[in-house]
Motif scaffolding. Structure first.
Motif, mmCIF file in Angstrom:
data_model
loop_
_atom_site.group_PDB
_atom_site.id
_atom_site.type_symbol
_atom_site.label_atom_id
_atom_site.label_comp_id
_atom_site.label_asym_id
_atom_site.label_seq_id
_atom_site.Cartn_x
_atom_site.Cartn_y
_atom_site.Cartn_z
ATOM 1 N N ALA A 115 0.827 -1.200 0.000
ATOM 2 C CA ALA A 115 0.000 0.000 0.000
ATOM 3 C C ALA A 115 0.866 1.257 0.000
ATOM 4 O O ALA A 115 0.545 2.241 -0.681
ATOM 5 C CB ALA A 115 -0.920 -0.008 1.217
ATOM 6 N N LEU A 116 1.971 1.237 0.739
ATOM 7 C CA LEU A 116 2.877 2.387 0.736
ATOM 8 C C LEU A 116 3.555 2.557 -0.614
ATOM 9 O O LEU A 116 3.773 3.675 -1.083
ATOM 10 C CB LEU A 116 3.925 2.221 1.834
ATOM 11 C CG LEU A 116 3.443 2.312 3.287
ATOM 12 C CD1 LEU A 116 4.578 1.961 4.234
ATOM 13 C CD2 LEU A 116 2.919 3.700 3.598
ATOM 14 N N LEU A 137 9.573 -2.302 5.067
ATOM 15 C CA LEU A 137 8.688 -1.236 5.527
ATOM 16 C C LEU A 137 9.425 0.090 5.667
ATOM 17 O O LEU A 137 8.916 1.146 5.273
ATOM 18 C CB LEU A 137 8.050 -1.632 6.857
ATOM 19 C CG LEU A 137 7.166 -0.573 7.519
ATOM 20 C CD1 LEU A 137 6.028 -0.184 6.601
ATOM 21 C CD2 LEU A 137 6.625 -1.070 8.847
ATOM 22 N N LEU A 138 10.624 0.061 6.217
ATOM 23 C CA LEU A 138 11.353 1.308 6.427
ATOM 24 C C LEU A 138 11.667 1.988 5.103
ATOM 25 O O LEU A 138 11.517 3.206 4.956
ATOM 26 C CB LEU A 138 12.638 1.027 7.212
ATOM 27 C CG LEU A 138 13.486 2.256 7.582
ATOM 28 C CD1 LEU A 138 12.663 3.254 8.374
ATOM 29 C CD2 LEU A 138 14.702 1.831 8.380
ATOM 30 N N ASP A 139 12.089 1.216 4.117
ATOM 31 C CA ASP A 139 12.377 1.803 2.806
ATOM 32 C C ASP A 139 11.123 2.382 2.172
ATOM 33 O O ASP A 139 11.177 3.425 1.513
ATOM 34 C CB ASP A 139 12.989 0.747 1.880
ATOM 35 C CG ASP A 139 14.444 0.459 2.216
ATOM 36 O OD1 ASP A 139 15.233 1.408 2.286
ATOM 37 O OD2 ASP A 139 14.787 -0.708 2.432
ATOM 38 N N ALA A 140 9.989 1.716 2.358
ATOM 39 C CA ALA A 140 8.744 2.229 1.791
ATOM 40 C C ALA A 140 8.332 3.542 2.445
ATOM 41 O O ALA A 140 7.870 4.472 1.766
ATOM 42 C CB ALA A 140 7.636 1.185 1.951
ATOM 43 N N LEU A 141 8.492 3.647 3.762
ATOM 44 C CA LEU A 141 8.182 4.901 4.447
ATOM 45 C C LEU A 141 9.129 6.023 4.028
ATOM 46 O O LEU A 141 8.710 7.167 3.809
ATOM 47 C CB LEU A 141 8.259 4.690 5.958
ATOM 48 C CG LEU A 141 7.121 3.914 6.614
ATOM 49 C CD1 LEU A 141 7.467 3.586 8.057
ATOM 50 C CD2 LEU A 141 5.832 4.705 6.548
ATOM 51 N N LEU A 142 10.401 5.688 3.916
ATOM 52 C CA LEU A 142 11.370 6.708 3.504
ATOM 53 C C LEU A 142 11.121 7.172 2.078
ATOM 54 O O LEU A 142 11.368 8.336 1.755
ATOM 55 C CB LEU A 142 12.785 6.143 3.647
ATOM 56 C CG LEU A 142 13.231 5.808 5.066
ATOM 57 C CD1 LEU A 142 14.571 5.085 5.053
ATOM 58 C CD2 LEU A 142 13.323 7.055 5.922
ATOM 59 N N GLN A 143 10.623 6.274 1.233
ATOM 60 C CA GLN A 143 10.332 6.663 -0.145
ATOM 61 C C GLN A 143 9.187 7.674 -0.196
ATOM 62 O O GLN A 143 9.168 8.564 -1.055
ATOM 63 C CB GLN A 143 9.980 5.427 -0.973
ATOM 64 C CG GLN A 143 9.869 5.699 -2.459
ATOM 65 C CD GLN A 143 11.168 6.237 -3.044
ATOM 66 O OE1 GLN A 143 12.245 5.719 -2.744
ATOM 67 N NE2 GLN A 143 11.068 7.277 -3.866
ATOM 68 N N VAL A 144 8.234 7.565 0.728
ATOM 69 C CA VAL A 144 7.157 8.555 0.804
ATOM 70 C C VAL A 144 7.734 9.938 1.121
ATOM 71 O O VAL A 144 7.318 10.953 0.540
ATOM 72 C CB VAL A 144 6.117 8.129 1.858
ATOM 73 C CG1 VAL A 144 5.064 9.215 2.057
ATOM 74 C CG2 VAL A 144 5.458 6.824 1.458
#
Length: 460
Positions: free
Chosen positions: A71-72, A111-118
């Motif tokens: 989803a992210l 998850l961390l990479d997906a949040l940082l990409q946002v």
């Protein structure tokens, strides 16, 4: 140096020493009885929490971890909103809350990479197009007569008057030297811009900014969890994004900068700045020097709330001996700014500045020499002890800094001016009398000049 090695050893072996205090934890929330909190059911809300409490099942993240990451990564507004709201609930945990565990970052791969990409996606469009757009060079087929990329008119019409659609009807008669220019003029219409197809309006930019702030708040919540500290401290993409937010503090959203700063403070003891030159994959061009410059910029910014966190971060970074080569070149600017922060009435700012000076004064002789000659340094250290500061440990560190300064023979003439103040502290507060007794003994027992021998009476 011995203190730093001991601190590093206890941090790596999981000793009994208390870890550095986290920033932003709510005080006074949750039940004070840990035994009764552990025995309570997950669905029961703490009686002392004000307002409604929403409980999330502990196995929710395990069952939906792939969906959250996808989803992210999707970029869809509805999916992104659901993932951010879910992670906000899973990552937040009140002090002594009944819910036994929050979601560890290690259980959700990617998850961390997906949040940082946002956050990175917002930073890419945070500045106006006019400020970040640079001319692009056409290199593909540059040696061909007909390239297919807009240069065929200039190649075929060197002696003809066929109009050039990109520059107007009068462009065909321009000089050949101008036609061979490296940079090709481009129309201003958005319909031919390479990145203009998915341009965001003002409302879309605001939504992107809100999602970036929400993602940074989740990353900040993750930094409070002991299971995530090591992962985040060794994650190059995470550190690059956080330090880049600090570097852009002038134009970046203040809440985003605050979240990034507090996240770095939480994982500060585990950060090794050499990671920016390691072989790990890099996402943002960040170096050790740029990271220190970003920290110094925040330390001297106009937002006073950032000064305390930046000073605390310096004190935690300098504990690691591997960070010394990158921080010491800016030491003269650092200790001057820390002395200025000590004059602020806020007690937490004073504590952060003294904590950083405490670590700096124990590792470098040059800092001890320059700090003693700083105009208001000794006076403000004594003022913190005389007030006294509400936290006794801060007063003890301030007294220890004075003891470190007097250990250098060149500083004795500067410290002898405050001999009466040291004597008052010796007989005044018994908690620090042993430190000031050693200071007076060091000042007078081995005089370095005639003036010191004439004035010295305490160590005879």
């Amino acid at each position: 140096m011995q203190k730093r090695e001991q601190a590093k050893l206890t941090g790596s072996t999981g000793g009994s020493a208390a870890p550095p205090a986290k920033r932003g934890r709510p005080f006074g929330s949750g039940s004070s009885n840990a035994a009764s909190a552990a025995a309570a059911a997950d669905s029961a809300a703490p009686s002392t929490l004000l307002g409604p409490s929403l409980q999330v099942h502990s196995a929710f993240a395990e069952h939906n971890n792939k969906r959250i990451v996808l989803a992210l990564q999707s970029g869809l507004k509805s999916e992104l909103t659901w993932a951010l709201n879910t992670l906000t609930l899973l990552s937040f945990k009140e002090k002594d809350e009944v819910r036994k565990d929050a979601t560890p970052l290690a259980k959700i791969p990617g998850l961390l990479d997906a949040l940082l990409q946002v956050i990175d996606d917002w930073r890419d469009i945070a500045l106006t197009r006019v400020l970040v757009k640079a001319p692009r060079v056409r290199l593909l087929g540059a040696n061909s007569t007909i390239t297919g990329f807009g240069l065929e008119y200039e190649a075929l019409n060197s002696n003809e008057s066929v109009p050039n659609p990109s520059t107007g009807s009068g462009a065909a008669n321009k000089d050949s030297s101008v036609r061979k220019s490296t940079f090709k003029s481009r129309p201003t219409g958005l319909w031919v811009e390479e990145d203009g197809l998915f341009n965001l309006d003002e409302e879309g930019r605001i939504e992107k900014q809100q999602t970036a702030v929400a993602a940074s708040n989740i990353v900040r919540n993750f930094s409070f969890m002991p299971d995530n500290e090591v992962i985040m401290g060794q994650h190059r993409h995470c550190l690059e994004t956080l330090f880049q937010c600090l570097a852009d503090y002038v134009t970046e959203d203040e809440e985003l900068v605050t979240n990034a700063l507090e996240t770095i403070v939480n994982i500060g003891p585990l950060i090794d700045l050499r990671i920016f030159s390691s072989s790990k994959p890099s996402f943002i061009k960040m170096t050790e020097k740029r990271a220190v410059q970003a920290l110094m910029g925040v330390l001297g910014s106009a937002v006073k709330a950032w000064h305390c966190a930046a000073a605390e971060l310096i004190g935690r970074l300098i504990i690691n001996p591997d960070n010394e080569p990158f921080l010491l070149p800016s030491a003269s600017q650092i200790y001057k700014r820390l002395v200025d922060i000590m004059s602020q009435p806020a007690t937490d700012a004073q504590a952060a500045a003294i904590g950083a000076l405490y670590n700096l004064s124990e590792i470098n002789m040059d800092i001890r020499l320059k700090l003693a000659s700083e105009r208001w340094a000794i006076d403000r250290l004594l003022k913190v002890i005389k007030m006294p500061h509400p936290v006794p440990e801060v007063c003890r560190k301030a007294a220890t800094i004075l003891e470190n300064l007097v250990s250098e023979p060149q500083n004795k003439p500067l410290l002898l001016v405050h001999e009466n103040a040291f004597a008052e502290m010796l007989f005044g507060d018994p908690r620090y009398s042993d430190i000031f007794a050693r200071i007076l003994y060091e000042l007078t027992s081995r005089p370095s000049n005639k003036m010191a021998s004439a004035r010295g009476i305490w160590g005879m």
